[in-house]
Design a protein around this motif. Sequence first.
Motif, PDB file in Angstrom:
ATOM      1  N   CYS A 100       1.257  -1.018  -0.215  1.00 46.48           N
ATOM      2  CA  CYS A 100      -0.135   0.293  -0.100  1.00 46.48           C
ATOM      3  C   CYS A 100       1.086   1.683   0.314  1.00 46.48           C
ATOM      4  CB  CYS A 100      -0.574   0.143   0.943  1.00 46.48           C
ATOM      5  SG  CYS A 100      -1.980   1.319   1.126  1.00 46.48           S
TER       6      CYS A 100
ATOM      7  N   MET B 299       3.427   1.136  -1.111  1.00 46.25           N
ATOM      8  CA  MET B 299       4.283   1.501  -2.546  1.00 46.25           C
ATOM      9  C   MET B 299       3.439   1.948  -3.375  1.00 46.25           C
ATOM     10  SD  MET B 299       5.572  -1.528  -5.068  1.00 46.25           S
ATOM     11  CE  MET B 299       6.660  -1.249  -6.178  1.00 46.25           C
ATOM     12  N   ALA B 300       1.709   2.360  -3.268  1.00 49.18           N
ATOM     13  CA  ALA B 300       0.674   2.025  -4.075  1.00 49.18           C
ATOM     14  C   ALA B 300       0.739   3.674  -4.342  1.00 49.18           C
ATOM     15  CB  ALA B 300      -0.346   1.084  -3.670  1.00 49.18           C
ATOM     16  N   TRP B 301       0.764   4.290  -2.585  1.00 48.27           N
ATOM     17  CA  TRP B 301       1.379   5.105  -2.766  1.00 48.27           C
ATOM     18  C   TRP B 301       2.306   6.060  -3.970  1.00 48.27           C
ATOM     19  CZ3 TRP B 301       0.748   5.720   2.727  1.00 48.27           C
ATOM     20  CH2 TRP B 301      -0.225   5.523   3.799  1.00 48.27           C
TER      21      TRP B 301
ATOM     22  N   VAL C 126       4.120   5.030  -6.619  1.00 45.28           N
ATOM     23  CA  VAL C 126       3.528   4.777  -7.827  1.00 45.28           C
ATOM     24  C   VAL C 126       2.333   6.142  -7.759  1.00 45.28           C
ATOM     25  CG1 VAL C 126       2.473   3.462  -9.409  1.00 45.28           C
ATOM     26  CG2 VAL C 126       3.805   1.591  -7.809  1.00 45.28           C
TER      27      VAL C 126
END
Lengths: 118, 159
Positions: free
Chosen positions: A49, A51-53, A55
């Motif tokens: 999560c 990492m999603a932020w 990205v």
Amino acid sequence: MSETVVKRECDRFRPIYYAAASGDFNPIHIDKEMGQMAGLPGNILHGMCTMAWAVEAAIDALGGDPGDLARVKVRFSKPVKIDDTVTLTLKREGKRVEIAAVNQDGEDVLKNAVAEGR
Amino acid sequence: MALDPKFVGRSYGPYTYQAGLEKIREFAVAISTLPLPYELARQEPAGLRPVYHDEAAGKASRHGSVIAPPTFCVNFAIAPFLRAVLDPALGVDVGMLLHGEQEFVFHAPVRPGDTITTNGKIDAIYEKAQKDFLVVSTDSVNQLGRPVVHAVWTAVIRR
């Protein structure tokens, strides 16, 4: 070179939303006691999560089209805890974006994080 | 107990996954700044990239449809990595496992209705600073045979 800063908060329900959306129900993410039993401060946010932020912030730094992201790599250096605020600092040079992700205590939650555009 | 490097090369898969519009929307909300998913019904999803949830915006984009956030791929690309860490032959203590590193190389976006097939294998097993490292690489292709994402998953197992 251009620099942007984005702040993201891990509210107490965020790991539960992310568990449901990603299918990762590892109890260390959704149950405080299970997190503590694993030697963690409590339940922790999924690294994916964070990492999603990073990205999504990198996509914005590259111009805003998710299709322009070619590659991303991160090291998860410190767990993100409930109520943590993560400050993402993105430095773009050409197609390359270096990402720093730091919690409210100044600790890196990601290291060697880099995204590349097409 | 250290992980045995003899398992390097062991493969897992294929695993297939059917991508759906509502699942993509749900994932987009989870990684957005929205305070609660149910608020999506009551407010415009500010801060949510339209191409992740709005079919009209998707159609008008250069992608021609809604596309999934790039990291949505965790839903399908993780399968070989999970099978490896849960493989009884390896004997990983999952209670001591943390996600150490992650890399994605994105090829084609994921669209609602895509059927995605993922294969993976153990690339490396090593020991560093009293911890075990397990590295699994995965490749996902869509129903057209086009590469979607290559991923490298690194687990750290504390002792």
